[in-house]
Design a protein around this motif. Structure first.
Motif, short mmCIF file in Angstrom:
data_model
loop_
_atom_site.label_atom_id
_atom_site.label_comp_id
_atom_site.label_asym_id
_atom_site.label_seq_id
_atom_site.Cartn_x
_atom_site.Cartn_y
_atom_site.Cartn_z
N LEU A 44 0.83 -1.21 0.00
CA LEU A 44 0.00 0.00 0.00
C LEU A 44 0.87 1.26 0.00
O LEU A 44 0.58 2.23 -0.71
N ILE A 45 1.94 1.22 0.78
CA ILE A 45 2.88 2.35 0.79
C ILE A 45 3.52 2.51 -0.58
O ILE A 45 3.67 3.62 -1.10
N PHE A 46 3.90 1.37 -1.19
CA PHE A 46 4.51 1.40 -2.51
C PHE A 46 3.58 2.04 -3.54
O PHE A 46 4.00 2.89 -4.33
N VAL A 47 2.31 1.64 -3.53
CA VAL A 47 1.34 2.20 -4.48
C VAL A 47 1.22 3.71 -4.31
O VAL A 47 1.22 4.47 -5.28
N PHE A 51 2.93 6.58 -7.37
CA PHE A 51 2.15 7.51 -8.19
C PHE A 51 3.00 8.69 -8.67
O PHE A 51 2.71 9.30 -9.69
N ARG A 52 4.06 9.00 -7.92
CA ARG A 52 4.92 10.13 -8.27
C ARG A 52 6.07 9.72 -9.18
O ARG A 52 6.87 10.57 -9.60
N ALA A 53 6.18 8.44 -9.48
CA ALA A 53 7.27 7.97 -10.35
C ALA A 53 7.03 8.42 -11.79
O ALA A 53 5.90 8.34 -12.29
N PRO A 54 8.07 8.90 -12.49
CA PRO A 54 7.89 9.33 -13.87
C PRO A 54 7.77 8.15 -14.82
O PRO A 54 8.28 7.05 -14.53
N THR A 75 13.70 14.52 -14.43
CA THR A 75 13.30 14.00 -13.13
C THR A 75 14.25 12.90 -12.67
O THR A 75 14.64 12.83 -11.49
N LEU A 76 14.67 12.06 -13.62
CA LEU A 76 15.54 10.92 -13.31
C LEU A 76 17.00 11.34 -13.14
O LEU A 76 17.72 10.78 -12.31
#
Length: 321
Positions: A44-47, A51-54, A75-76
């Motif tokens: 759940l924390i991972f999900v 969401f903010r991952a490009p 971003t990367l």
């Protein structure tokens, strides 16, 4: 990036080991239902965080979204990074792939593709047939059956901790020592540890006094875990990405991963049947023999990929180097 690819690829195995240690540690003090809840929290924390991952720049370029691909790269790589050169290189590679696009069956007919697939699948086979998941899932039962003087819960936590530590060591060594030597050391050591474990259970099962050898199975399992995690733990996962040609990498990586987890299920499922048929000692001797075969595979089939570009690897697989 070529010179740290091994370190970065090993992070997958490190996360697996951290998850196993987390479960072992929590399981030592909590009920089954509490463990299930604790293991639910992390995804759940991972999900929420993911969401903010490009999106990947390559995917965005494939969709014709160049400006978004540029933002993703920044971003990367960092906001001050000059993306022009890398974007141009990625676009050229995608153009080259699209122009030379062919069917999967035809692409797989090339020598380098066949050789790469053999390496990828072979590594997954020997990783699982080394018996690693049996040692992980049944470690407490192994220690109980061996009559270890340490609590089974403490032993399993030591196993999990050994995995994490040795995977960290592997991340340092993998781009310095190379892949082949780590695989060879790993396979040899695992085979010896399983032989020791098999010998211990052979003496115990025939009624010999093994009271003075209580720490032998604990030491054998921990050393086995340590040496698995520097070679056959992380390297099979990264090998697929390093040796497979770009035009079949997606499909063949999926095949390799599916094979890995299918074998993980089969080996774990069959452990009780194997011990009933072959006995504890026979089972460990069997897996020791498979690890010895893994040594031969690593020596005569697997190529060294340390410090090589994808093109150099493909040339070697094709017999051009």
């Amino acid at each position: 990036m070529i010179f740290i690819s091994g370190t970065l690829s090993s992070s997958f195995q490190l996360m697996l080991c951290c998850g196993i240690l987390y479960t072992y540690a929590f399981g030592a003090v909590a009920s089954y239902y509490s463990i299930a809840i604790a293991c639910t929290i992390l995804p759940l924390i991972f999900v929420a965080v993911f969401f903010r991952a490009p999106e990947t720049p390559v995917y965005l370029l494939k969709k014709g979204l160049r400006s978004q691909a540029e933002m993703s790269l920044k971003t990367l790589r960092g906001s001050q990074y000059n993306t022009t050169r890398e974007l141009h290189s990625l676009q050229n590679e995608l153009t080259k792939q699209s122009q030379g696009q062919t069917s999967f069956a035809k692409a797989l007919n090339r020598r380098e593709a066949k050789y790469a697939l053999i390496i990828s699948l072979g590594m997954m086979v020997f990783q699982q047939f080394s018996g690693i998941n049996i040692v992980i899932f049944y470690s407490s039962k192994i220690f109980d059956a061996a009559g270890s003087t340490l609590k089974a819960e403490l032993c399993t936590i030591l196993v999990g901790l050994a995995q994490v530590v040795s995977t960290l060591v592997s991340m340092v060594l993998i781009d310095r020592a190379g892949r082949k030597i780590l695989l060879q050391v790993s396979a040899t050591s695992m085979s010896i540890c399983l032989l020791v474990l098999g010998y211990y259970f052979m003496k115990k099962d025939r009624g010999d006094d093994v009271s003075s050898m209580g720490m032998v199975p604990v030491a054998a399992v921990i050393i086995y875990i340590l040496l698995f995690a520097i070679g056959f733990g992380p390297i099979p996962w990264m090998m697929s990405g390093e040796v497979l040609p770009a035009d079949i990498k997606g499909v063949c990586t999926g095949i390799a991963v599916s094979l890995n987890w299918t074998l993980a299920f089969l080996v774990t499922f069959s452990f009780q049947m194997l011990t009933s048929t072959l006995g504890n000692s026979g089972t460990y001797f069997l897996f020791a023999g498979i690890c010895a075969c893994g040594l031969l595979f690593s020596t005569f089939v697997v190529i060294e990929t340390k410090g090589k570009s994808l093109q150099e690897i493909q040339d070697e697989l094709a017999g051009k180097a």
